[in-house]
Scaffold this motif. Structure first.
Motif, short mmCIF file in Angstrom:
data_model
loop_
_atom_site.label_atom_id
_atom_site.label_comp_id
_atom_site.label_asym_id
_atom_site.label_seq_id
_atom_site.Cartn_x
_atom_site.Cartn_y
_atom_site.Cartn_z
N ASN A 140 7.03 30.12 -9.68
CA ASN A 140 5.62 29.83 -9.46
C ASN A 140 5.04 30.93 -8.59
O ASN A 140 5.62 31.28 -7.55
N ALA A 141 3.92 31.50 -9.00
CA ALA A 141 3.21 32.51 -8.22
C ALA A 141 1.81 32.00 -7.94
O ALA A 141 1.09 31.61 -8.86
N VAL A 185 5.36 33.41 -3.88
CA VAL A 185 6.27 33.19 -5.00
C VAL A 185 7.40 32.26 -4.57
O VAL A 185 7.93 32.38 -3.46
N ARG A 186 7.75 31.34 -5.44
CA ARG A 186 8.92 30.51 -5.21
C ARG A 186 9.67 30.33 -6.53
O ARG A 186 9.07 30.34 -7.60
N GLY A 234 -2.71 29.77 -9.31
CA GLY A 234 -1.37 29.21 -9.36
C GLY A 234 -0.86 29.21 -10.78
O GLY A 234 -1.47 28.62 -11.67
N GLU A 235 0.23 29.91 -11.01
CA GLU A 235 0.77 30.02 -12.36
C GLU A 235 2.26 29.74 -12.34
O GLU A 235 2.98 30.18 -11.43
N LEU A 254 4.21 40.46 -14.66
CA LEU A 254 2.80 40.16 -14.45
C LEU A 254 1.94 41.21 -15.13
O LEU A 254 2.38 42.34 -15.37
N THR A 255 0.71 40.86 -15.45
CA THR A 255 -0.18 41.83 -16.07
C THR A 255 -0.72 42.78 -15.00
O THR A 255 -0.74 42.48 -13.80
N GLN A 256 -1.19 43.94 -15.46
CA GLN A 256 -1.77 44.89 -14.52
C GLN A 256 -3.00 44.30 -13.84
O GLN A 256 -3.25 44.55 -12.65
#
Length: 564
Positions: free
Chosen positions: A163-164, A196-197, A170-171, A183-185
């Motif tokens: 999870n970020a 991050v977890r 929150g994704e 991750l995207t630029q």
């Protein structure tokens, strides 16, 4: 080896006093004058509720400086946080947290709940992953190419749930087969504070504070910003190669191991397959209870008779076992855990060397290596044993990577270790193979491994014993992880290797690239590849021990045949 657990499960595991989705966070607060390490417990690192101080005070926080030193820090309460002054610490210092919450049960499952967290005082750009992160039971690291990578003891965790949250929102993500979330630029460009977890469930029974559990549920946190990500380096195209041989793989009757082990020592000698020690316990957890000192052999022309128990010895893993020219095998190095399953790791690399004499049926001590060594490999050429790679772990003092290699004449009346010309690129988790040449010469192949910076490598260096010089060799094929925990052996002048992704490769004399011969259905790493008689002189090997991220440890011994 790992089973991922959804983040929703994590919410149900926290103590009743804890708020929803609370985790420990380590951050370095740096205003330019007085950098401070800060430990909090909450939904993010900015929270500092005093209610959670009793939880944080159970944690152990260790400082790892770039020179390899480590020290347990004393933190003081500051509101609802614990803090330490780190102004004097050099750039690149890593801080790690271990917070064993305890053994408990939920919906009929008994488990051990364990938290981990990491932070770093900004180091030089492009320095690579600090080696200290590769000793952690679970961590999330930032890698070039906008990548987050979940690792356990330096190894990727395939399919880990991540999870970020933060300025990115929150994704939830699922890591790929290499433990990576990309991750995207746009996400990176917009990132401010990225929280991050990640979490994994590790099978394996144990006891904590008198309570039994059947698995460990481990959660790790880290905090990043946009500057922690770099552009991906240019990657040269891999050579195009077609499979040049046909592989056959079959289980060896009667040869199943009593228990699956990784990082074992093994050798073929006197018509027997021998193996010693290894790690049969919980992945990435090391203790006296979870190491082996057992020693066995299997008669190669009568495998159905099964394994014969021989006199064992100290509990060791990350060792080497090689044939002695006068019979029997030689056991070299390895590390032993001095802690119980309930205690923090206290790991020590050993210098000990011993010869098992099959006629006497006992071990005889030989002169020690010049220093403790584990996570290395060795091979015998013309009666001499060559030791390359590895590191020396010394408990709380940390680990020192070996930049040296040694050779000793096993036929000498008194064995004496001599230092080799310094091998290029110190590394561990490597493999070694020996190729004899006419006239008593030959070459030693130093294959793959992990570098002190924490990166895996596929590089190959070749030592010419006649000229006593090192030569560059062709890299292994595959991705970066194919160099980690590989196994290799030389037959008929060619070096064969099997790697983490299942590639079977061959390097023939004078070739400028490895040949891809095919892929194993059951890839292994931290295993052994050893010779066995093949039909009509064709190369044939035994695959022994080791494991995979997906299937855990292997008990089946397989015969790998190669035919043109």
């Amino acid at each position: 080896m790992f089973r991922t657990a959804s983040l929703a499960v994590a919410l149900a595991l926290l103590a009743p006093a804890a708020a929803l989705a609370h985790f420990p966070f380590l951050t370095v607060q740096d205003d330019g004058d007085a950098p401070t390490l800060r430990l909090t417990f909450g939904e993010g690192p900015e929270e500092d509720d005093p209610e959670y101080l009793p939880i944080l005070q159970k944690a152990t926080v260790v400082r790892h400086t770039p020179d390899g030193a480590r020290e347990t820090l004393e933190l003081t309460a500051d509101g609802g946080a614990l803090t330490a002054d780190v102004a004097a610490d050099p750039a690149g210092t890593v801080y790690t947290l271990s917070l064993p919450y305890g053994a408990m049960s939920h919906e009929g499952a008994a488990f051990f709940l364990d938290y981990a967290a990491t932070a770093m005082k900004a180091g030089p750009a492009g320095a690579g992953r600090p080696a200290a992160l590769n000793t952690q039971p679970l961590a999330v690291v930032a890698e070039p190419g906008n990548k987050l990578k979940v690792i356990a003891a330096g190894l990727p965790v395939p399919g880990a749930e991540v999870n970020a949250s933060g300025d990115l929102g929150g994704e939830d993500y699922t890591a790929d087969a290499h433990g990576v979330v990309t991750l995207t630029q746009e996400e990176i460009d917009d990132a401010g504070l990225l929280i991050v977890r990640a979490n994994v469930t590790v099978p394996g029974a144990g006891v904590y504070d008198g309570t039994n559990y059947s698995e460990t549920r481990r959660y790790a946190t880290a905090v990043f910003s946009a500057k922690d990500f770099q552009a991906a380096p240019a990657k040269p195209p891999a050579p195009e190669q077609a499979a040049a041989a046909k592989l056959s793989v079959e289980a060896v009757p009667g040869a199943d191991l009593p228990v699956g082990v990784t990082s074992l020592g093994a050798a073929v000698a006197d018509g027997y397959l021998y193996y010693y020690g290894g790690h049969p316990g919980t992945p990435h957890k090391y203790s006296t209870d979870e190491q082996s000192g057992e020693f066995r052999r299997l008669k190669l022309d009568d495998t159905a008779a099964g394994w014969e128990d021989l006199p064992g010895g100290p509990k060791l893993q990350g060792l080497a076992l090689v044939p002695h020219p006068k019979g029997g095998v030689v056991r070299i190095g390895g590390f032993t855990a001095r802690n119980s399953i309930e205690e923090d790791d206290d790991l020590h690399s050993m210098p000990t060397v011993a010869h098992y004499d099959p006629e006497a049926g006992e071990w005889k001590d030989l002169p020690d290596l010049p220093g403790g060594r584990s996570s290395f490999d060795a091979a015998v050429l013309n009666g001499k044993v060559y030791v390359l790679g590895g590191w020396m772990m010394a408990g709380d003092e940390g680990a020192a990577w070996h930049g040296s290699g040694y050779v000793a004449d096993l036929n000498a009346e008194e064995l004496k270790w001599e230092t080799l010309p310094t091998p290029p690129a110190p590394r561990r988790a490597n493999s070694v193979a020996a190729v004899p040449e006419a006239g008593g010469g030959g070459r030693i192949y130093h294959i793959g491994g992990m570098l002190p910076e924490g990166e895996t490598t596929r590089r190959v260096d070749i030592y010419d014993v006649a000229t006593k010089t090192w030569l560059p060799g062709p890299e292994l094929n595959g991705d970066s992880m194919d160099g980690f925990g590989s196994a290799a052996y030389a037959v008929n002048g060619a070096v064969y290797a099997t790697t983490l992704t299942g590639l079977v490769q061959r390097l023939t004399p004078g070739a400028d690239a490895w040949e891809n011969l095919g892929e194993l259905e059951n890839p292994r790493f931290f295993h052994r590849l050893l010779p066995t008689p093949g039909e009509n002189g064709a190369p044939s090997f035994l695959l022994l021990g080791g494991g995979s991220m997906e299937k855990g440890r292997f008990t089946t011994v397989e015969r790998l045949g190669v035919s043109e």
